[in-house]
Write an enzyme that holds these catalytic residues in place. Structure first.
Site, mmCIF file in Angstrom:
data_model
loop_
_atom_site.group_PDB
_atom_site.id
_atom_site.type_symbol
_atom_site.label_atom_id
_atom_site.label_comp_id
_atom_site.label_asym_id
_atom_site.label_seq_id
_atom_site.Cartn_x
_atom_site.Cartn_y
_atom_site.Cartn_z
ATOM 1 C CB SER A 152 73.710 -39.137 25.699
ATOM 2 O OG SER A 152 73.842 -40.264 26.537
ATOM 3 C CE1 TYR A 157 73.290 -42.137 21.312
ATOM 4 C CE2 TYR A 157 74.272 -42.705 23.421
ATOM 5 C CZ TYR A 157 73.268 -42.087 22.704
ATOM 6 O OH TYR A 157 72.266 -41.428 23.349
#
Ligand SMILES: NC(=O)c1ccc[n+]([C@@H]2O[C@H](COP(=O)([O-])OP(=O)(O)OC[C@H]3O[C@@H](n4cnc5c(N)ncnc54)[C@H](OP(=O)(O)O)[C@@H]3O)[C@@H](O)[C@H]2O)c1
Length: 261
Positions: A141, A154
């Site tokens: 990401s 995350y």
């Protein structure tokens, strides 16, 4: 082996980016093994892809946050199929004050994003190494490029995926297995993600990506042997140029809006 034909494995395949990967591979006539959480209508998706693209599709429902399940999945895959493509797409995150996160929340993110990706790759590598040509694509990401408050676990897990992929690429560069990583920014994958991005303001909306386009670009670049696939170069440049003391508070402020809203 169930068949001499070769298969692509896609995790998190029932929706969002994973479903888009499955569709793009199917368009190329590649047989698929789709993996998702139970009760996500995976059988229907598999049948639809089989009928539309005249390929073979198998599916497997599993909670990847449990290591034992991951090992059962890879045992089944290795004993039944030749695998030449692995897309580690399953991954999850969220926005929360760290003090309010439950142990289960923290553990699931780490297990699915970090442990399952590493274990699946490790267990399938002997199979991939046997194929004439094989590819691994790991989904990281844009969050891998900066720590972010209120997301904490995350982005750290996605930094792991980025680093893991680059390292494995280097380790395997003289073999038949090519390893690549993609670091997408926000994508319109589900209602929850869309709602969260709306709350991040103009930048969030401006940089929003379409998962179908991301998947198409990733598959194209993977076969061209691009080891770090770029899907939003402007965001990437901004993340590279900005020093940590600017981007960390900026990103954290943007994310904090999600909690307040
Ligand atoms: N959406 C974004 O804005 C964005 C941005 C950057 C990176 N990414 C990454 O892109 C990938 C796909 O994201 P997405 O937005 O399409 O997915 P999503 O809608 O957020 O759903 C989460 C994904 O992880 C899988 N998953 C979650 N928990 C699981 C578990 N316990 N066991 C097995 N699978 C589990 C789900 O698969 P099933 O539902 O098929 O079971 C699904 O693919 C993820 O790695 C995510 O981190 C997303």
């Amino acid at each position: 082996m169930d068949t001499k034909e070769s298969y692509a494995v896609v995790t998190g395949a029932s929706q969002g980016l994973g479903k888009a990967f499955a569709e793009k591979l199917a368009e190329k006539g590649i047989n698929l093994i789709l993996v998702s959480l139970p009760n996500q209508n995976l059988t229907e998706l598999s049948q639809a892809l089989e009928e539309k693209y005249h390929i073979k599709v198998h599916c497997y429902e599993v909670d990847l946050s449990v290591n034992e399940n991951v090992l059962k999945l890879t045992e089944w895959l290795n004993s039944s199929f030749n695998i030449h493509i692995l897309i580690n797409n399953a991954g999850l995150g969220g926005t929360k004050k760290f003090t309010e996160a439950s142990p289960e929340y923290i553990n699931t993110i780490l297990q699915v994003n970090v442990t399952a990706t590493s274990l699946i790759t490790h267990q399938l590598l002997p199979n991939l190494l046997k194929q004439p040509k094989a590819y691994i694509l790991n989904v990281s990401s844009m969050a891998a490029f900066s720590p972010i408050g209120f997301k904490t676990v995350y982005p750290a897990s996605k930094s792991f995926i980025h680093s893991f992929s680059r390292g494995l690429h280097e380790e395997l560069k003289d073999t038949n297995v090519f390893v690549s990583v993609v670091n997408p920014g926000a994508m319109k994958t589900n209602a929850d993600v869309c709602k969260r991005i709306e709350k991040q303001g103009v930048w969030g909306r401006l940089t929003l990506l379409n998962p179908d386009k991301v998947a198409a670009r990733c598959i194209r670049q993977l076969f061209k042997k691009d080891s770090v696939i770029m899907v939003n170069p402007i965001s990437w440049l901004v993340m590279k140029i900005l020093p940590i003391w600017i981007k960390l508070p900026l990103m954290t402020q943007a994310i904090k809006r999600e909690i307040k809203a």
